[in-house]
Structures are given as C-alpha cells and as structure tokens.
Write a protein that holds these residues in place. Structure first.
Motif, mmCIF file in Angstrom:
data_model
loop_
_atom_site.group_PDB
_atom_site.id
_atom_site.type_symbol
_atom_site.label_atom_id
_atom_site.label_comp_id
_atom_site.label_asym_id
_atom_site.label_seq_id
_atom_site.Cartn_x
_atom_site.Cartn_y
_atom_site.Cartn_z
ATOM 1 N N UNK A 688 0.842 -1.206 0.000
ATOM 2 C CA UNK A 688 0.000 0.000 0.000
ATOM 3 C C UNK A 688 0.873 1.251 0.000
ATOM 4 N N UNK A 689 1.904 1.268 0.837
ATOM 5 C CA UNK A 689 2.766 2.441 0.890
ATOM 6 C C UNK A 689 3.433 2.690 -0.462
ATOM 7 N N UNK A 690 3.862 1.630 -1.128
ATOM 8 C CA UNK A 690 4.453 1.790 -2.449
ATOM 9 C C UNK A 690 3.471 2.393 -3.434
ATOM 10 N N UNK A 691 2.213 1.994 -3.376
ATOM 11 C CA UNK A 691 1.196 2.550 -4.270
ATOM 12 C C UNK A 691 0.982 4.038 -3.982
ATOM 13 N N UNK A 692 0.983 4.396 -2.706
ATOM 14 C CA UNK A 692 0.810 5.806 -2.356
ATOM 15 C C UNK A 692 1.999 6.639 -2.832
ATOM 16 N N UNK A 693 3.199 6.095 -2.673
ATOM 17 C CA UNK A 693 4.394 6.843 -3.068
ATOM 18 C C UNK A 693 4.486 7.036 -4.577
ATOM 19 N N UNK A 694 3.876 6.116 -5.328
ATOM 20 C CA UNK A 694 3.968 6.202 -6.788
ATOM 21 C C UNK A 694 2.874 7.068 -7.396
ATOM 22 N N UNK A 695 1.970 7.576 -6.567
ATOM 23 C CA UNK A 695 0.878 8.386 -7.092
ATOM 24 C C UNK A 695 1.405 9.735 -7.569
ATOM 25 N N UNK A 696 0.796 10.254 -8.615
ATOM 26 C CA UNK A 696 1.166 11.571 -9.118
ATOM 27 C C UNK A 696 0.566 12.647 -8.213
ATOM 28 N N UNK A 697 1.290 13.742 -8.061
ATOM 29 C CA UNK A 697 0.785 14.852 -7.275
ATOM 30 C C UNK A 697 1.013 14.652 -5.796
ATOM 31 N N UNK A 698 0.706 15.688 -4.988
ATOM 32 C CA UNK A 698 0.918 15.591 -3.538
ATOM 33 C C UNK A 698 -0.005 14.558 -2.921
ATOM 34 N N UNK A 699 0.534 13.799 -1.996
ATOM 35 C CA UNK A 699 -0.254 12.737 -1.353
ATOM 36 C C UNK A 699 0.382 12.407 -0.008
ATOM 37 N N UNK A 700 -0.430 12.356 1.032
ATOM 38 C CA UNK A 700 0.077 11.970 2.338
ATOM 39 C C UNK A 700 0.422 10.485 2.332
#
Length: 998
Positions: A688-700
């Motif tokens: 899950x953390x990897x998916x969040x880190x790979x998202x475009x734009x700012x993301x917590x």
C-alpha cells in the motif's frame, strides 16, 4: 454556558391572595432561570399580596412581584411572569439556564423528544398552607405542529393524574393543579412554562407558553403582541434577545441512504426508456397492495420472458404501495452478473439497517436475519407493514460455496411482514431451500402484456440480422464481448476490447461502435447509467441467454479478451475513476468479480490485489467488495493475500462508508495501510505504501502507527460505538459483549470478519453477564434489570427476572442453576426458571459491591469498595458472612483458579488468595499501571487480566512477582476478559473494540 443542576432550579410558588379571598392561597411551580429570577405563569401570581417560593428542601423564601414583569393571565399577552427572590436567606445566584425555541418551520416537522415538565402537582387535595408536595418529572415530547393557531406548545407527557374535567380549564382548576408555571425543558434548555390542561386532547396533554411569546412575531399576528418591554425580560433571563435562543429539535445528521437505492433509480430510468408506461396492470398492482397490508406471508408471481414482471415490481416498489408499508428490495439480473446471495445481502442489509435507523453492519447472513427480526418488530410496534421484494428468483447464479437467495428468504413472515418474489414459470427451487420453507406457496401466473411475444421475436431477429448482415464482423465482435461480459460495457470499453490494447483506437472505430449499440441494436441492447457514464447490456435476460446459446457469440476468445483487458488495468495499478482522467472501467470494479464465480483462482488473484480493492470500494461501495472478498477467501483459504485483504478491509469498514471522503485521492489506501500496519500485515502495508508513493501529485504517505497489535492478536471481531463493559462466552463458542450504550452484540470467533449481531438492548450500561446451563444468557445493567436472553434468537424480547434497587455490578451461576447478582450493597439469588418470582436476599455488604463469583464449594465470595472480601452460603440466605479475608483493595473482578485458589483484580494489583487459609493474605502476582479491571483463568491455570492501562496480561499464579506475558493492548481501559473453549482470550475495552487473542 455554565450549567447548574436542574434540581436546584425547580421551586414551588405559593401566592397569598389575602384573607378576603375565597381561597387564600394559590399554588404553582417555577424555575430559577437566572441569578435569583424565577420564571412562572402569570395566572399563578396575578393579584397576589405576597409570594413565597419553596425549594425542594422545603425552605421558604420571599419573592418580590414587579407588575412590569407580570404577563396577561387571560390574554392577549403571554401567561408568563418573572419574580425576584429578595430573601437574604437565599444566599446563591444561579447561572443562566440556556434558553431554546421550538423550530416550527422545519421541512420535516420532527417532534422535540425527551422533554421534561418538572413541578409540584396537587394530585391529592389539601387546603393547608403547609402542604408538602413532592416534585413530578413528567417526561414526554412536543409535536411541533400542534397548536399553530395560538402559537402555544402541546406537551404530550407520559404521566397522567386521575380523571380530569371534561372541559379545557386552567391547570389550577384541574388535577394538574400546582403544575402551572412548571418549566418545560428539553436538551438541557428552557423552552417555556406550562399553563393549562387541554382535556379534549387526552389526560396527558398539557399546554405550555413558549418563551418566544415574549416578543411579537411579524409573520404570525395571531400569536399575540408579546410583552411591553421584551428587552427587559430577556435581560433578566440572561440573554440579549430572542436570537440567542437555541433551536430545537436539533436537526438530525443526514444519514446516507443505502447505495442500492441509487442503483434502483438508475435501473428504473432504464426500464422507463424501454417501457415509458406500465399499461394494463391495475388489477395486479391492487392485488399486491392488498397483499402488502394483509396477513399472508408470501406471494410468488411467475411469468414467461417479456411478461413485464420486473417493470411491475419496480412500480410496486417505487409508487404502488400504501403509505404504511416499508419496502426493501433486490432485483436480480443475470445479464448484469448481479444475481447471487452475496449481492443480495450487500443490497438488502443496508436497506434494513436504514429502515431500523442503525448503522449498516457487515452484510452477512446473521446480520440480515437479525435486522429482519428488528424491522419486523418495528413494524409490529408501529402498526406498519414490512415488505421484501425479490425479482428474478430463477436468475440466481449460485456461485460455488454460497447459499441460494431463495434459502435466505425469511421464514418468519406473515402478520406484519411479507415477501413478494417473481420468477419464470416452473422454477425448481435450489436444494438448500428447506422442505417446509414458506416460500413453497402456489405461484400466481402473470399474463404477458400486449405485444410481448412480438417484441421478443423482433429483438432476437435483430441479433440474428446484425450478425449476418453488413458489418457482421463488428456486430459479432460487440455482441460477443457483451455476451462474455454478462454485464454492461461502455463504448470506450468495447473499442478498447476490440483493439486488444495493441492499436490506438481511431475516432472512426468509436463512431462505428456507438452507431451499432445506440441505433442498429437499439431493440436488443439497452443503455444503463447516467448520460456521462452510459453503458450497454442486453435488454432482457432472455436475450442474453439467446446470445449465450449462439455458437458465434459464445466463443471463449471473447472472455479471454476481457481477462487480458483486466490484466492491463491491473498493471496500471487500478487507477480509480475519481482520480481524474481515464480511470479503471466501471465494469472491472462492479461487475467483473461476479462473473468469476466459476473461476475462483482468478477471483482470488483479483481480490488479493489491494489496488483493485481500493478502487472498487470507491466505485462499487464497501458491501459488494466485502462480499467478493469473503467469497474469494472461502474459495482460496491458503491465499495469504486474500485473507490479509479481507481482515484489513473488515477492520476499516466503518471508515470506508459515506460520508467519509472515499473519492479523495489516496484516502482509501491510507485507511487500509493503517489497519494493515496495526495487524502486522507487513507485506500488505508495504504494498500500500508503495502505491501511495507512486501516485502523481501531492499525497500523504503514512510511515508508522502508534497502535500496534502484538503477534498474539488473532483478530478484531468488531467494535461497539461505546465502551465495552462485559463479555461472556456461550456454550457454542460465540462471544457476547455488552456496552454502556445498552447493546449486547454476538460475535463468531471462527468468522472474525462476520461482524456483530445485535442480541438486544438494556436501558443502560450492560455491566455483567453470565451463561446459564440451558444456554440462555443472563445480563444485568445500570437500569437495575436482570434479563434472560435466547442467543439463538437475536432480536427477540428478553425475559425479565426482576430488578435491583441499583446497578447490577456482577453476576455468577450457582451449581443448581440459580443466578447470583451483586448490586449496590445486596447479593440476590434468582431462579431463572421462574421469571417474575422475585429474588431471595443472600446478604448485604457494608460497601458497594464490585465483584462476585461462586467457589467450587458452592459458596459465594464478593468484594465491595470497602476492600473486604466476604463469603456467603447460599443454603442459608440472609445470614451473616461466614468467613472474612484480608483487605483486597477495591476488587473489581475475580475468578476461581484450579486447586481452590481465587484471583482478583484490585485497585492496582492482581492477587491470588488461598481459600483454604483465609487469614494468610494474598500473593501479589504483579500490577497494571492503574486498576486491574478484569480477570479470567486459562485452562493451564494462568491468570489473564485487563487493566486501566489498556494492557492484556497473562500471569503464572505459581510465580508471584514474575514478569507477565503481554498479549497486547487496547487503546484504553480493558474492562472485560473471557476465555474461549479453545484457549483463546477475548477482551473488550473503552475503545469499543472486541479483540481476540491467541
């Protein structure tokens, strides 16, 4: 605003009319609203030579009467008055009570609930000036739309005196005499004072003057002119003006409607596009309406293809039922792959929860049956009817390992609850439907609407012409893909599937596909969804079956294309449709999983992909996704990814429902990460953390959590919305938890994702529970009641053994089956076989009892807040304690260990006592960081304790002072622990969680 006890405000008002008056004294009630100012009714003090007020302690104080603050006893001004206590002996000034006004302009006209009228009614006649009257707290409600013409309030109270005069009179001339001027209070706010009794409205209807009557209302001249100087009145009441009054009732927080209702509306739009009017069905509509308010439990409608069954039932659900019928529904659609028991539960459980005004639970069979019983009971008590409508019973896909929809239909129907189903003729019920199920009624045959057969033939001819005419390859491709999909696809989906992802579609490709589905196949296909999300499917299940029988359209190559298409979106990370741009096609998120009923390994791969789970929750909703996850987990029990996804989604289900921001980028994944991290599902959390880190734009992106579960945590069974105060283990291994909101929930430890089923409710805290030898559950609460429940029948009414005069703090079962309960100072014995017989007093304690248990000898040991542990012999009730132990601190919990020892959780310590040597004192096993609130014993003799510090600890009673094993922690105090037959431990705490430890 500073609060003061309401009891300190309520006073008796005694007006002295002088020696010459026919009746010298007039009695009323009042309220110290601010400082020394008393609000009462004008007719109580009008014409008085002097006034005194008397507080609940019967202390009298003189009060000054200022004519400027005496309203009109007979109108047109308000019947209100303000007095000022001028007696020096009254040495206190109370802070202003919050004032409120009734909202009479709301759209819904909801009543103001839980109102109090507190005063001194003269139910017994007496003419003495020194008559002593006690207060009466008459609880009721205000129907806000009553007495609109006069601008007064009608208060419906639950206490009534003996018969009243037949005419409408002032309260001083009725049996309510003395209640005039009594404050009307709701939500801690003062609304007005009561002034008269409206006899024609019933013995419990009294009239109140609202505080808003102090000021004329420009919109309602008929409500009176107000007082001469309202600003002076408001000032004495502690506010600047009418604008400071709080509005009641407080608008209820809008509850999000069940997601299925939006699905139903879209379904109806599609129906009306194909069939704008329901013609020739007046008789059938009338028959169904009569059935819905009759006494029959089941009605089964059957009709052939294109009979119009679905259109008829849709009109019934949306417009054809009497007002007193509450309806829940499910329309099965094989052509949309929405026809299974999982989807039935996901659709119906939230509807029942919405109807019963409870939070939607996990959509499983137990919750469904419990909610049906609750809704049935609600209908019976409210004089309403409950109707379940299920269309397309014969279309059930019957996924492997899942029950049929037919088998889930309620057995308890009739009187106030009814079930209406529809199917094709001559259906064969699935094998799992019991032989005596009430569904087995004689079906009612529906005649086809005019032109039905011709319409069916034209649609089939259209399919044949398309696949054999011009552009046959295009038509066969599109219709073959729709056949394989068994659900709706958009033009964009069809173009992408035709290209196979290898060629970039041209505008011409899109135009040709659009023309085919919207024009050339308009009779055999139907559009579904909103205009900006339009998708297409076969217009009838019969057409889908016709296509599935066509050798060219059932080619497996079409199905493989869909799998490959899903694989490309999997590789892209399943971007949610709400992320902006072109996200994952809706079909892959809401319909595709249901089509994998016969391909369970592929379903497991899909359900174990947390990216798909997150996107599907956004688009399809949490309940269908949970249904897919449960089916995948049951079919793939060795798949760690599926089981991890399931337990993680279940743990966060309450945060993954509207009105939570499910369409906020990254929200779902962040919530799922926190649950996975807590449960030590490290691989899933890293994914899950990897998916969040790979998202475009700012993301917590979360990095750690302060709430970590130990390896001993087997599962989180679920949560209460309040503190868990007690737990008990039933003979079949299920767990019951009781909370301080009065709810008792049943949990299945072997199915930790199933959620809790409501057994019933107390009127207050559920402090103690015990399981009887016959399987029934006894519970005691803050309402003093001792109740008996049948765990096999959640939602059924309990039997009441009786009541304590105080809270029930503890209970235990004697060897002969009788029940011992500990109240404030008393130990009572009850016979569960004779509810209502009343208790036998076992004995009294000098301090408030906190804990009690039954020893192997049959004696009862109890401890109170004086720190003493005393023993009692049930064979000699009423006798003094037999033996005395040393000081135990305040023992809040106790349990018997093997070998005759006793373990207690005290103010700080976990202690072990040798019952064979009462004077030896206890051995100290250790301590929590705060009171030890609960104890239980494992099969190997170890003691498990839960404490104020949130820890669940295991101790070796043979090693006092040794280090305990920490099973884990709650977020706050652990007030209850119990041991399952297999040795696992269940705990409940102030965080509302019910946790299972191994």
């Amino acid at each position: 605003m500073v609060a003061a006890d309401l009891a300190a405000r309520v006073v008796e008002v005694i007006a002295d009319l002088g020696a010459a008056a026919d009746s010298r004294y007039r009695y009323g009630s009042g309220c110290v609203a601010c400082g020394r100012t008393v609000l009462t009714a004008a007719h109580v003090v009008a014409g008085a030579e002097s006034v005194v007020v008397r507080d609940p302690g019967k202390r009298e104080y003189t009060a000054a009467v200022d004519p400027r603050f005496i309203g009109d006893a007979g109108g047109p001004g308000p019947d209100l008055a303000l007095l000022e206590i001028d007696d020096p002996a009254f040495d206190r000034a109370l802070p202003p009570i919050e004032l409120a006004a009734v909202d009479r302009d709301s759209a819904g006209g909801e009543p103001v609930e839980r109102c109090h009228v507190i005063g001194y009614p003269w139910f017994a006649e007496t003419g003495s000036r020194i008559a002593v009257r006690d207060t009466v707290d008459a609880i009721g409600f205000i129907p806000v739309l009553s007495k609109l013409a006069a601008g007064l309030l009608s208060v419906q109270v639950t206490i009534a005196p003996r018969a009243l005069p037949p005419q409408e009179t002032a309260l001083g001339l009725s049996e309510w005499s003395g209640m005039s001027g009594a404050p009307l209070v709701a939500a801690g706010c003062l609304l007005g004072v009561v002034t008269e009794h409206a006899a024609r409205e019933g013995p419990s209807a009294i009239t109140a003057v609202p505080l808003t009557a102090l000021q004329a209302d420009p919109a309602h001249d008929e409500w009176g002119p107000g007082v001469a100087d309202p600003a002076a009145w408001w000032s004495r009441l502690g506010v600047e003006g009418i604008g400071d009054l709080r509005r009641l009732p407080v608008p209820a927080s809008p509850r999000p409607e069940p997601a299925y209702l939006a699905t139903l509306r879209r379904f109806g739009q599609t129906l009306h596009q194909r069939m704008p009017q329901l013609l020739g069905r007046d008789r059938e509509m009338a028959d169904i309406a009569a059935f819905a308010v009759g006494g029959a439990g089941y009605r089964w409608l059957v009709g052939g293809p294109f009979t119009g069954k679905t259109a008829l039932l849709y009109e019934v659900v949306t417009a054809g039922l009497p007002d007193e019928v509450d309806v829940v529904c499910y329309f099965m659609s094989r052509r949309a792959s929405d026809a299974s028991s999982d989807r039935f539960l996901a659709a119906v459980v939230p509807q029942l929860a919405y109807l019963c005004e409870v939070s939607p639970p996990v959509a499983n069979v137990d919750q469904y049956h419990a909610l049906w019983e609750l809704a049935d009971d609600r209908a019976t008590r409210g004089g309403r009817h409950l109707l379940l409508v299920v269309d397309g019973l014969d279309e059930d896909l019957l996924p492997p390992g899942s029950p049929s929809v037919a088998s889930l239909l309620p057995i308890s129907a009739g009187a106030r609850s009814h079930v209406l189903v529809a199917s094709r003729p001559h259906p064969e019920l699935p094998d799992d439907v019991p032989a005596r199920h009430p569904l087995r009624v004689t079906p009612t045959l529906l005649s086809p609407f005019q032109g039905a057969l011709e319409l069916a033939d034209l649609a089939k001819k259209e399919v044949n012409d398309l696949t054999h005419g011009a552009d046959a390859d295009l038509a066969a491709d599109v219709l073959g893909l729709l056949t394989a999909a068994a659900g709706p696809l958009s033009v964009t989906d069809l173009v992408a599937l035709r290209s196979g992802g290898h060629d970039r579609p041209t505008a011409a490709d899109t135009l040709h596909v659009r023309q085919l589905v919207e024009e050339r196949a308009a009779r055999s296909l139907e559009p579904v969804g909103s205009p900006d999300g339009r998708r297409y499917q076969f217009a009838h299940s019969s057409l889908l079956e016709y296509a599935q029988a066509n050798q060219d359209l059932r080619n497996p190559e079409f199905r493989q294309r869909i799998h490959d298409w899903a694989g490309r979106w999997r590789d892209a990370g399943w971007p949610a449709p709400a992320d902006g741009g072109q996200g994952t096609p809706w079909y892959l998120l809401d319909t595709y999983p249901a089509t994998l009923a016969a391909d369970l390994p592929r379903l497991g791969q899909l359900a174990g992909d947390i990216g798909w789970v997150s996107a599907a929750i956004t688009s399809a909703g949490i309940d269908p996704v949970l249904a897919d996850l449960r089916r995948a987990a049951a079919a793939n029990p060795a798949d760690d990814k599926v089981s991890a996804a399931l337990v993680t989604v279940v743990g966060q289900a309450y945060n993954l429902r509207p009105p939570q921001p499910l369409d906020q980028p990254g929200y779902n994944l962040r919530q799922l990460w926190m649950q996975a991290a807590e449960l030590a599902e490290d691989d899933l959390a890293a994914d899950i953390r990897g998916r969040l880190e790979s998202r475009a734009g700012p993301c917590l992106v979360p990095r750690w959590t302060t709430r970590l579960a130990s390896s001993a945590l087997a599962a989180e069974l679920g949560r209460h919305e309040a503190r868990v105060l007690s737990v008990a283990v039933l003979a079949d291994g299920r767990v019951v938890s009781g909370a301080d909101d009065g709810r008792l929930l049943i949990w299945a430890p072997d199915d930790p994702v199933a959620g809790g089923v409501e057994l019933g409710r107390h009127g207050s805290d559920v402090n103690a529970m015990a399981v009887l030898a016959d399987g029934r559950l006894a519970s005691g609460g803050g309402d003093g009641r001792v109740l008996l429940w049948e765990p096999g029948y959640p939602g059924s009414e309990p039997a009441e053994l009786g009541r304590h005069g105080s809270d029930v703090a503890a209970m235990a079962v004697l060897a002969d089956g009788r029940l011992v309960t500990a109240g404030l100072w008393e130990l009572l014995i009850w016979d569960p076989g004779d509810p209502g017989a009343g208790p036998v007093l076992l004995g009294r304690h000098s301090g408030s009892l906190r804990a009690a248990t039954v020893l192997a000898s049959g004696w009862v040991v109890a401890c109170g807040d004086d720190g003493r542990m005393l023993m009692w012999d049930p064979a000699y009730p009423g006798t003094a304690q037999a033996e005395r132990f040393g000081w135990a601190g305040v023992a809040r919990a106790m349990t018997v260990l093997p070998g005759g020892r006793l373990a207690t959780g005290s103010s700080w310590d976990v202690l072990v006592w040798d019952l064979g040597d009462p004077g030896s004192g206890p051995a100290k096993l250790g301590r929590h960081d705060g009171p030890a609130l609960s104890v239980a014993v494992l099969a190997d003799g170890k003691v498990v304790s839960g404490g104020y510090d949130g820890r669940v600890l295991a101790w070796d009673p043979d090693s006092p002072g040794g280090e305990p094993d920490e099973l884990g922690r709650h977020d706050s105090s652990v007030r209850a622990v119990a041991v399952l037959p297999d040795g696992r431990v269940v705990s409940g705490g102030d965080d509302g969680r019910v946790l299972l430890w191994d």
